[in-house]
Motif scaffolding. Structure first.
Motif, mmCIF file in Angstrom:
data_model
loop_
_atom_site.group_PDB
_atom_site.id
_atom_site.type_symbol
_atom_site.label_atom_id
_atom_site.label_comp_id
_atom_site.label_asym_id
_atom_site.label_seq_id
_atom_site.Cartn_x
_atom_site.Cartn_y
_atom_site.Cartn_z
ATOM 1 N N GLY A 91 0.820 -1.213 0.000
ATOM 2 C CA GLY A 91 0.000 0.000 0.000
ATOM 3 C C GLY A 91 0.848 1.254 0.000
ATOM 4 O O GLY A 91 0.340 2.355 0.161
ATOM 5 N N GLY A 92 2.168 1.095 -0.199
ATOM 6 C CA GLY A 92 3.071 2.245 -0.239
ATOM 7 C C GLY A 92 3.023 2.944 -1.583
ATOM 8 O O GLY A 92 2.533 2.401 -2.568
ATOM 9 N N HIS A 93 3.517 4.171 -1.609
ATOM 10 C CA HIS A 93 3.614 4.955 -2.844
ATOM 11 C C HIS A 93 4.975 4.659 -3.473
ATOM 12 O O HIS A 93 5.970 5.325 -3.186
ATOM 13 N N VAL A 94 5.008 3.647 -4.333
ATOM 14 C CA VAL A 94 6.265 3.117 -4.856
ATOM 15 C C VAL A 94 6.819 3.988 -5.969
ATOM 16 O O VAL A 94 6.095 4.414 -6.869
ATOM 17 N N VAL A 95 8.129 4.227 -5.897
ATOM 18 C CA VAL A 95 8.893 4.857 -6.965
ATOM 19 C C VAL A 95 10.015 3.891 -7.318
ATOM 20 O O VAL A 95 10.758 3.443 -6.437
ATOM 21 N N LYS A 96 10.127 3.542 -8.588
ATOM 22 C CA LYS A 96 11.220 2.678 -9.061
ATOM 23 C C LYS A 96 12.410 3.578 -9.361
ATOM 24 O O LYS A 96 12.301 4.529 -10.143
ATOM 25 N N ALA A 97 13.559 3.299 -8.747
ATOM 26 C CA ALA A 97 14.764 4.110 -8.961
ATOM 27 C C ALA A 97 15.982 3.344 -8.466
ATOM 28 O O ALA A 97 15.854 2.380 -7.713
ATOM 29 N N PHE A 98 17.152 3.770 -8.879
ATOM 30 C CA PHE A 98 18.440 3.252 -8.391
ATOM 31 C C PHE A 98 18.675 1.781 -8.755
ATOM 32 O O PHE A 98 19.470 1.122 -8.105
ATOM 33 N N ASN A 99 18.031 1.258 -9.778
ATOM 34 C CA ASN A 99 18.156 -0.169 -10.075
ATOM 35 C C ASN A 99 19.055 -0.484 -11.263
ATOM 36 O O ASN A 99 19.210 -1.655 -11.592
ATOM 37 N N LEU A 100 19.647 0.504 -11.897
ATOM 38 C CA LEU A 100 20.400 0.241 -13.123
ATOM 39 C C LEU A 100 21.913 0.300 -12.976
ATOM 40 O O LEU A 100 22.623 0.182 -13.969
ATOM 41 N N CYS A 101 22.412 0.471 -11.763
ATOM 42 C CA CYS A 101 23.862 0.564 -11.574
ATOM 43 C C CYS A 101 24.348 -0.472 -10.569
ATOM 44 O O CYS A 101 23.644 -0.825 -9.631
ATOM 45 N N HIS A 102 25.558 -0.900 -10.761
ATOM 46 C CA HIS A 102 26.241 -1.794 -9.836
ATOM 47 C C HIS A 102 26.477 -1.046 -8.521
ATOM 48 O O HIS A 102 26.600 0.181 -8.489
ATOM 49 N N ALA A 103 26.555 -1.774 -7.437
ATOM 50 C CA ALA A 103 26.765 -1.177 -6.112
ATOM 51 C C ALA A 103 28.006 -0.289 -6.075
ATOM 52 O O ALA A 103 28.024 0.720 -5.357
ATOM 53 N N ARG A 104 29.043 -0.631 -6.834
ATOM 54 C CA ARG A 104 30.266 0.197 -6.813
ATOM 55 C C ARG A 104 30.016 1.604 -7.331
ATOM 56 O O ARG A 104 30.685 2.547 -6.908
ATOM 57 N N VAL A 105 29.060 1.776 -8.234
ATOM 58 C CA VAL A 105 28.737 3.121 -8.727
ATOM 59 C C VAL A 105 28.152 3.959 -7.596
ATOM 60 O O VAL A 105 28.476 5.135 -7.454
ATOM 61 N N TRP A 106 27.320 3.347 -6.749
ATOM 62 C CA TRP A 106 26.694 4.098 -5.659
ATOM 63 C C TRP A 106 27.694 4.432 -4.560
ATOM 64 O O TRP A 106 27.401 5.255 -3.690
ATOM 65 N N GLN A 107 28.887 3.842 -4.588
ATOM 66 C CA GLN A 107 29.926 4.185 -3.628
ATOM 67 C C GLN A 107 30.697 5.432 -4.051
ATOM 68 O O GLN A 107 31.453 5.991 -3.268
ATOM 69 N N MET A 108 30.508 5.874 -5.287
ATOM 70 C CA MET A 108 31.178 7.079 -5.782
ATOM 71 C C MET A 108 30.547 8.299 -5.118
ATOM 72 O O MET A 108 29.341 8.355 -4.925
ATOM 73 N N ASP A 109 31.364 9.292 -4.777
ATOM 74 C CA ASP A 109 30.855 10.479 -4.111
ATOM 75 C C ASP A 109 31.463 11.723 -4.744
ATOM 76 O O ASP A 109 32.575 12.107 -4.382
#
Length: 189
Positions: A91-109
């Motif tokens: 019943g949440g308001h779902v947004v699809k996001a952040f699913n197209l990159c490898h975890a190492r990309v999300w470690q970049m800052d």
């Protein structure tokens, strides 16, 4: 901030790293103003059962990919996305996001490539949930790209199957789509 996980010790470690605390899935869902669900598709039914309706009416970011890795195909019912299933179950308001990159990309800052911010596509039907997701993408240094309503989550999940197959094929997580004269570019890091 609260973190839940199938392994309590890992959840506690991550919570400490981020300056929060750990709890069970339902406890975290009840605490959350916004939730990000990141679970292997095999564990999703049990996780959603534990969460129950604790996310009803709350923004919920789905970064999951229902992709089996033998043939790199979707495991969801044809024409239906995991994001839609998560919305129906919680019943949440779902947004699809952040699913197209490898975890190492999300470690970049921040996640910047050749001087350009990483473009992060997202889709959802609830304006406040979309706004919160767009702000989160901006806060981590990405460039938000709305692709429309949640019905487009199926397309993001299908694209993820292609990305995952390329990664399993040895492509560099940072340059999975970079091509020079039609040939893949690999990066050394």
């Amino acid at each position: 901030m609260m973190v839940a996980g199938r392994t309590a010790g890992k959840a506690q470690t991550l919570a400490r790293k981020w300056g929060g605390r750990a709890g069970g899935f339902r406890e975290v869902a009840e605490f959350a103003d916004i939730a990000l669900v990141a679970v292997l598709y095999q564990g999703m039914p049990a996780t959603l059962a534990e969460i129950g309706d604790a996310l009803r009416g709350k923004p919920l970011i789905d970064c999951n990919n229902p992709v089996e890795i033998e043939r790199f195909t979707l495991v969801t019912e044809p024409g239906r996305s995991m994001a839609q299933d998560i919305g129906q179950a919680t019943g949440g308001h779902v947004v699809k996001a952040f699913n197209l990159c490898h975890a190492r990309v999300w470690q970049m800052d921040p996640p910047v490539f050749d001087g350009r911010r990483l473009v992060v596509p997202y889709c959802g039907d609830h304006s406040a949930a979309n706004d919160m997701t767009r702000q989160l993408i901006t806060d981590i240094g990405g460039e938000p790209l709305s692709i429309g309503g949640l019905q487009h989550a199926l397309h993001l999940e299908g694209m993820a199957a292609i990305v995952i197959s390329l990664l399993f094929g040895g492509r560099d997580p940072h340059t999975v789509f970079n091509l020079v004269d039609g040939a893949p570019v690999t990066a050394s890091r």
